[in-house]
Design a protein around this motif. Structure first.
Motif, PDB file in Angstrom:
ATOM      1  N   ARG A 221       0.846  -1.382   0.010  1.00  0.00           N
ATOM      2  CA  ARG A 221       0.072  -0.200  -0.037  1.00  0.00           C
ATOM      3  C   ARG A 221       0.945   1.315   0.056  1.00  0.00           C
ATOM      4  O   ARG A 221       0.641   2.160  -0.508  1.00  0.00           O
ATOM      5  N   ALA A 222       2.043   1.381   0.509  1.00  0.00           N
ATOM      6  CA  ALA A 222       2.851   2.303   0.741  1.00  0.00           C
ATOM      7  C   ALA A 222       3.781   2.754  -0.339  1.00  0.00           C
ATOM      8  O   ALA A 222       4.142   3.730  -0.670  1.00  0.00           O
ATOM      9  N   LEU A 223       3.897   1.637  -1.331  1.00  0.00           N
ATOM     10  CA  LEU A 223       4.645   1.846  -2.573  1.00  0.00           C
ATOM     11  C   LEU A 223       4.258   3.104  -3.462  1.00  0.00           C
ATOM     12  O   LEU A 223       3.066   3.024  -3.714  1.00  0.00           O
ATOM     13  N   PRO A 224       5.164   3.971  -3.748  1.00  0.00           N
ATOM     14  CA  PRO A 224       4.770   4.988  -4.875  1.00  0.00           C
ATOM     15  C   PRO A 224       4.145   4.234  -5.968  1.00  0.00           C
ATOM     16  O   PRO A 224       5.112   3.315  -6.699  1.00  0.00           O
ATOM     17  N   HIS A 225       3.330   5.066  -6.777  1.00  0.00           N
ATOM     18  CA  HIS A 225       2.893   4.158  -7.870  1.00  0.00           C
ATOM     19  C   HIS A 225       3.874   4.173  -9.054  1.00  0.00           C
ATOM     20  O   HIS A 225       3.969   3.262  -9.962  1.00  0.00           O
ATOM     21  N   SER A 226       4.610   5.142  -8.877  1.00  0.00           N
ATOM     22  CA  SER A 226       5.757   5.447 -10.067  1.00  0.00           C
ATOM     23  C   SER A 226       6.607   4.225 -10.054  1.00  0.00           C
ATOM     24  O   SER A 226       7.310   3.567 -11.021  1.00  0.00           O
ATOM     25  N   VAL A 227       7.075   3.771  -8.721  1.00  0.00           N
ATOM     26  CA  VAL A 227       7.798   2.407  -8.755  1.00  0.00           C
ATOM     27  C   VAL A 227       7.441   1.288  -9.568  1.00  0.00           C
ATOM     28  O   VAL A 227       8.170   0.816 -10.408  1.00  0.00           O
TER      29      VAL A 227
ATOM     30  N   LEU B  91      -1.959   9.125 -12.823  1.00  0.00           N
ATOM     31  CA  LEU B  91      -0.693   8.602 -13.015  1.00  0.00           C
ATOM     32  C   LEU B  91      -0.672   7.343 -14.053  1.00  0.00           C
ATOM     33  O   LEU B  91      -0.169   7.475 -15.183  1.00  0.00           O
TER      34      LEU B  91
ATOM     35  N   MET C  77       1.946   7.703   3.870  1.00  0.00           N
ATOM     36  CA  MET C  77       1.926   7.099   2.455  1.00  0.00           C
ATOM     37  C   MET C  77       1.575   7.776   1.332  1.00  0.00           C
ATOM     38  O   MET C  77       2.204   7.995   0.206  1.00  0.00           O
ATOM     39  N   ASP C  78       0.528   8.523   1.267  1.00  0.00           N
ATOM     40  CA  ASP C  78      -0.217   9.197   0.412  1.00  0.00           C
ATOM     41  C   ASP C  78       0.627  10.429   0.031  1.00  0.00           C
ATOM     42  O   ASP C  78       0.896  10.785  -1.180  1.00  0.00           O
TER      43      ASP C  78
ATOM     44  N   ARG D 168       3.593  10.278  -1.936  1.00  0.00           N
ATOM     45  CA  ARG D 168       3.758  10.098  -3.220  1.00  0.00           C
ATOM     46  C   ARG D 168       3.125  11.251  -4.175  1.00  0.00           C
ATOM     47  O   ARG D 168       2.276  10.997  -4.829  1.00  0.00           O
TER      48      ARG D 168
ATOM     49  N   PHE E  38       2.059  13.911  -6.336  1.00  0.00           N
ATOM     50  CA  PHE E  38       2.150  14.092  -7.766  1.00  0.00           C
ATOM     51  C   PHE E  38       1.133  14.745  -8.300  1.00  0.00           C
ATOM     52  O   PHE E  38       1.204  15.616  -9.123  1.00  0.00           O
TER      53      PHE E  38
ATOM     54  N   GLN F 260       8.150  11.210  -6.854  1.00  0.00           N
ATOM     55  CA  GLN F 260       7.514  10.680  -7.982  1.00  0.00           C
ATOM     56  C   GLN F 260       7.310  11.176  -9.061  1.00  0.00           C
ATOM     57  O   GLN F 260       7.197  10.589 -10.283  1.00  0.00           O
TER      58      GLN F 260
ATOM     59  N   THR G 184      12.807   6.316  -4.324  1.00  0.00           N
ATOM     60  CA  THR G 184      11.816   6.570  -3.578  1.00  0.00           C
ATOM     61  C   THR G 184      11.287   5.823  -2.404  1.00  0.00           C
ATOM     62  O   THR G 184      10.797   6.326  -1.571  1.00  0.00           O
TER      63      THR G 184
ATOM     64  N   ILE H 296      10.166   5.880   1.700  1.00  0.00           N
ATOM     65  CA  ILE H 296       9.023   5.507   2.260  1.00  0.00           C
ATOM     66  C   ILE H 296       9.200   4.498   3.223  1.00  0.00           C
ATOM     67  O   ILE H 296       8.645   4.504   4.465  1.00  0.00           O
TER      68      ILE H 296
END
Lengths: 386, 342
Positions: free
Chosen positions: A210-216, A320, B269-270, B273, B275, B291, B318, B322
Motif C-alpha cells: 500500500r505504501a509503494l509509490p505508484h511510479s515505482v 498517473l 504513505m499518500d 507520493r 504527484f 514521484q 523513492t 518511504i
C-alpha cells in the motif's frame, strides 16, 4: 439538547466560536468547487472578470442572449427540488414494489436509468419549450436576470468528443470496481477467518505494498507492456496483444494496486460479522464457500458498498497510471482534461476545460449525495476497529 | 479454516498482487542496475547538393542505430552497469561539492535533491496540519446541532472525493494570472501578485490544497471515533473537576489515539507520493517531487525513448525513503499487535 447534563453544555463563547469555525470550513470546502461551476456556465469575459459579481451574474453572457429570467429560475429550482425529493421517497417505493423478489438490484438499475432519462426529458426539453412560450408574455418577470450559457458543455461533449473519454472512464472504473470487489471479498473473508501466521504476514505485506509509490510499479510495467507482443508471442502466437494502451491491462493494474487497501478494509468488515454465523451454516452442511456466498455476503453489503466507493474513487480519479499506460486514442477523463488544459491558450479554451472539469465532478457529487451515510457508517465500522 | 480452503479464498488476490506489484518491483530493482540502449554504428554518408556544372559533395560520418534486417527493429543491448544509474540520478560528486561549500542553491540545482527536499517538507508539514484540522472539524461537528450535521458532513466530504488533479486545478483557477482571488488580493494589498511565478507560493498553495483535500477524510474517521467515546468516563471526569480542555486531553485524545495513528500512517504513505498537485498546479518548472521525477523519466522524450534505467533507480530511491519514514509507525503497529495477542 435539553437532556444534556449542565456540565456538558457549552458556554456561549465556545458555541459561537465553533459555529464560526464550521461556517468558515464549509465556505473553504465548497468555494473552489462552486466557483469553477459558476465559471463554466459563463462566457469567457464573465468567467475571468475582475469583479466577483460579474462572475456570478454574468452581464456579458446575458447581453448575448443567454440568460435565465426570474421565472426560469423559479421553475427550474422547483423541478430540481422535486426531482431530488422524489428520488429519495417515491423512487425507492416504486423500485421495491415493481422489482421481482431477489432482484432488487436490477430493479434499481432500471429504475434509476428511467428516472434519469425522465429528468433529462423534462428538464432539458419540456421545460425550455414551456418557458420559451411563457417568457415573452410575462414582461419583467420574463426578462433575463442572470447570464448563463451551456455552450462550453456543448463544445466539450459534442464537438471535442469528450464522451469518448467518458466511456473509457466508465469501462476502466466499472471493471476495476467489479473485479476488485470480487477478488477482494474472497481474500478479505479468508484473511478474517484464518488465524494463521501466514494471514498475518500477508496483511503486513499488503500494508507495505500500500505504501509503494505508484511510479515505482510503473517503471516496472512500462517496458513489459510496451514490448508485451514480443514477450507473449511464444505462447500466444501471432495474435499476442500489445498491452500498452489497452483498457483491460489498466484495469488489471488498478485492481492490483487497489488490492492491499481493499483486503484490509473488507477484512475488518468480515471480522465484525460473528463467527457463529458461518459455523451454524457449516453445521447445516454448507461448505466454506457456500457459507460465504449464501450466509455471509447478504449481511456484508454495507462493507462492500463502502469499499466499492473507495475503489471507484481510486479508479475514477487516477491520473498517473492512466496517463502513462493508455495512449491518446483511449484516454480516460482525467488525463484528457489535463491535456486540454495544457494545450489550450485562449480564454475560451480555458473555460471549455473548466466545463470538462465540472462535468467530471458531477457524478462524484451524486455519489456522495446517495452514499453519504454509507461512507460515514462504513468507515465507523471498518477503519475504526481495523 | 484449512490451509487449502484459505488458499482458494486468498489465491486470486495474492496472484494479482504478486503479478502486478511484487514482480514489477523485482524487475525495477534489477532494471536499476542495467541499461538498455540501441546498438549504434558509424557509417559514411555522402551528401551531394544539386549544382550546375559541378555538384558539391561532402562525406561525413553519421551515427545511426543498427537495424535488424529480418524484423526491421532497432537492435538493442542490455548491459550490467552497477550503480551507474543511481550515480546519474543522485550525482553524488556534484551534491558533495555543494554540501562542502555550504551552497544550498547549487544542491537544489540537482533534480533529485530538490525533489527529495520538497517531498519530505510536504509530507512532514501536512501531517500535523491534517490531523489537527481534521480533529478540529470533528469536534466542532460533534457539538453542532443534529439537524446541521448531515449537510455539514456532505459539504466537508466534497474536497475529499473530488478528483485530485481537478481539485488542484480548481484552486489553480482561483489564483492564476487573472483569477478572482489573485485580483482580490491585488486590490487589497495594492500591488501586483503572480502566484505561479516563483516556487514558494506554489508550494504554499500545494500544502494548502493537500490539507484541504485530506482533512475531510481525517474528519470522518475522527467523527466516527468520537461517537464511541465512553460517556461514563467523561462524566466521571467532570465530577472530578476536569475542565473541557482536560477532558479533551486525557479522555478524548487517548481514545482516538489508534485512529490518529491510522490517519498518520495513511497520510504519510499518500503525501509521500505527492504527484497530482504538481500536474494540477503546473509546478514542474519550479518544484517537483520524487514521484514526479520518475514520471518524467518514464515519459518519452523527443526521440521517443524512455529513460527506464534512471526511472528504476529513482523509483528504488523513492521506495527507500518511504520505508525509512514508515519504520517508526510499523514498529509501533508491531508492538501493538504483539501486545494485543498476549
Amino acid at each position: 439538547m435539553s437532556d444534556t447534563p449542565r456540565a456538558m453544555r457549552q458556554p456561549m463563547g465556545l458555541k459561537i466560536g465553533t459555529a464560526a469555525f464550521l461556517a468558515f470550513w464549509c465556505l473553504l470546502a465548497a468555494f473552489p468547487i462552486v466557483w469553477i461551476t459558476l465559471m463554466s456556465f459563463k462566457s469567457p469575459v464573465d468567467a475571468f472578470a475582475a469583479n466577483p459579481f460579474d462572475v456570478i451574474l454574468g452581464p456579458v453572457t446575458r447581453d448575448r442572449g443567454n440568460g435565465l429570467s426570474a421565472l426560469d429560475l423559479a421553475l427550474g429550482l422547483t423541478v430540481l427540488f422535486f426531482t431530488i425529493r422524489q428520488a429519495f421517497t417515491w423512487l425507492p417505493r416504486k423500485v421495491s414494489a415493481w422489482s421481482p423478489a431477489g432482484q432488487v438490484w436490477a430493479g434499481w438499475i432500471i429504475g434509476v436509468m428511467a428516472y434519469a432519462v425522465g429528468f433529462i426529458f423534462v428538464f432539458f426539453l419540456v421545460l425550455p419549450a414551456i418557458l420559451g412560450v411563457l417568457n415573452p408574455i410575462l414582461g419583467p418577470l420574463g426578462t433575463p436576470l442572470i447570464g448563463l450559457t451551456t455552450e462550453h458543455y456543448q463544445t466539450i461533449w459534442v464537438e471535442r468528443g469528450f464522451y469518448n473519454n467518458f466511456i473509457n472512464s466508465l469501462i476502466v472504473t466499472g471493471g476495476t470496481v467489479t473485479i476488485s470487489l470480487t477478488v477482494g471479498t474472497l481474500a478479505g473473508y479468508g484473511l478474517a477467518r484464518s488465524g494463521s501466521n501466514i494471514a498475518f504476514w500477508l496483511l503486513i505485506m499488503a500494508l507495505v505494498f500500500r505504501a509503494l509509490p505508484h511510479s515505482v510499479l510503473l517503471a516496472g510495467y512500462l517496458p513489459v507492456f510496451v514490448n508485451s507482443a514480443e514477450i507473449l508471442r511464444p505462447w500466444l502466437g501471432e495474435n499476442a496483444p500489445t498491452l500498452y494502451g489497452q483498457p483491460l491491462a489498466v484495469i488489471a493494474v488498478l485492481v492490483s494496486i487497489n488490492q492491499p487497501f481493499t483486503i484490509w478494509m473488507l477484512r475488518s468488515f468480515f471480522q465484525n460479522i460473528p463467527n457463529e454465523l458461518d459455523e451454524a451454516a457449516r453445521v447445516d452442511g454448507c461448505t466454506h464457500f457456500q457459507a460465504f456466498r449464501w450466509v455471509i455476503m447478504p449481511v456484508m453489503w454495507p462493507g462492500v458498498i463502502t469499499t466499492g466507493l473507495f475503489s471507484f474513487l481510486l479508479a475514477y480519479n487516477d491520473y498517473l497510471i492512466t496517463a502513462l499506460l493508455l495512449d491518446g486514442s483511449n484516454q480516460t477523463m482525467v488525463p484528457a482534461i489535463a491535456g486540454f488544459f495544457n494545450r489550450e491558450t485562449t480564454t475560451t479554451d480555458q473555460v471549455v476545460a473548466v466545463a470538462a472539469a465540472v462535468s467530471i465532478i458531477a457524478p462524484l457529487f451524486v455519489l456522495v449525495m446517495v452514499f453519504q451515510r454509507q461512507i460515514v457508517s462504513g468507515l465507523t465500522a471498518g477503519a475504526v476497529k481495523g | 479454516m484449512k490451509f487449502k480452503t484459505f488458499i482458494w479464498f486468498v489465491g486470486p488476490s495474492l496472484f494479482l498482487m504478486v503479478l502486478f506489484i511484487a514482480a514489477p518491483l523485482a524487475s525495477v530493482f534489477l532494471g536499476s542496475f542495467r541499461i538498455t540502449q540501441p546498438v549504434v554504428q558509424q557509417i559514411e554518408v555522402e551528401t551531394c547538393s544539386a549544382g550546375f556544372l559541378a555538384q558539391t559533395c561532402t562525406t561525413e560520418l553519421q551515427t545511426v542505430p543498427l537495424i535488424d534486417e529480418e524484423t526491421g527493429d532497432i537492435v538493442t543491448t542490455t548491459e550490467w552497469v552497477g550503480f551507474l544509474s543511481y550515480d546519474r540520478v543522485l550525482e553524488p560528486a556534484r551534491a558533495w561539492a555543494a554540501i562542502t561549500a555550504l551552497d544550498y542553491n547549487a544542491l537544489m540545482q540537482i533534480d533529485f535533491w530538490s525533489a527529495l527536499r520538497f517531498t519530505l517538507m510536504f509530507t512532514l508539514v501536512t501531517l500535523p496540519l491534517v490531523i489537527g484540522v481534521g480533529l478540529a472539524i470533528a469536534l466542532a461537528v460533534n457539538s453542532a446541532a443534529r439537524s446541521l450535521r448531515g449537510p455539514i458532513i456532505f459539504i466537508s466530504l466534497l474536497p475529499f472525493i473530488i478528483t485530485p488533479v481537478i481539485g488542484s486545478l480548481s484552486i489553480y483557477w482561483l489564483f492564476v494570472g487573472d483569477g478572482i482571488l489573485t485580483r482580490g488580493i491585488e486590490a487589497w494589498l495594492d500591488r501586483d501578485i503572480a502566484m505561479f511565478a516563483q516556487g514558494w507560493t506554489i508550494e504554499l498553495l500545494m500544502l494548502f490544497y493537500r490539507v484541504w483535500h485530506v482533512a475531510p477524510f481525517a474528519f470522518v474517521i475522527f467523527y466516527a471515533g468520537l461517537q464511541t467515546v465512553n460517556q461514563d468516563t467523561l462524566e466521571s471526569a467532570i465530577i472530578d473537576g476536569a475542565s473541557r480542555f482536560d477532558r479533551l486531553r486525557y479522555v478524548v485524545i487517548p481514545h482516538l489515539m489508534p485512529l490518529i495513528i491510522f490517519i498518520a500512517l495513511i497520510h504519510l504513505m499518500d503525501a509521500y507520493r505527492v504527484f497530482d498537485e504538481i500536474v494540477g498546479f503546473r509546478a514542474e518548472a519550479h518544484v517537483t517531487s520524487l514521484q514526479y521525477l520518475t514520471f518524467d523519466f518514464l515519459r518519452p522524450d523527443d526521440a521517443g525513448n524512455r529513460a527506464f534505467s534512471r526511472a528504476s533507480a529513482s523509483s528504488m530511491l523513492t521506495m527507500l525513503g518511504i520505508v525509512v519514514l514508515l519504520i517508526p509507525l510499523l514498529r509501533r503497529t508491531w508492538r501493538d499487535h504483539k501486545g494485543s495477542s498476549h
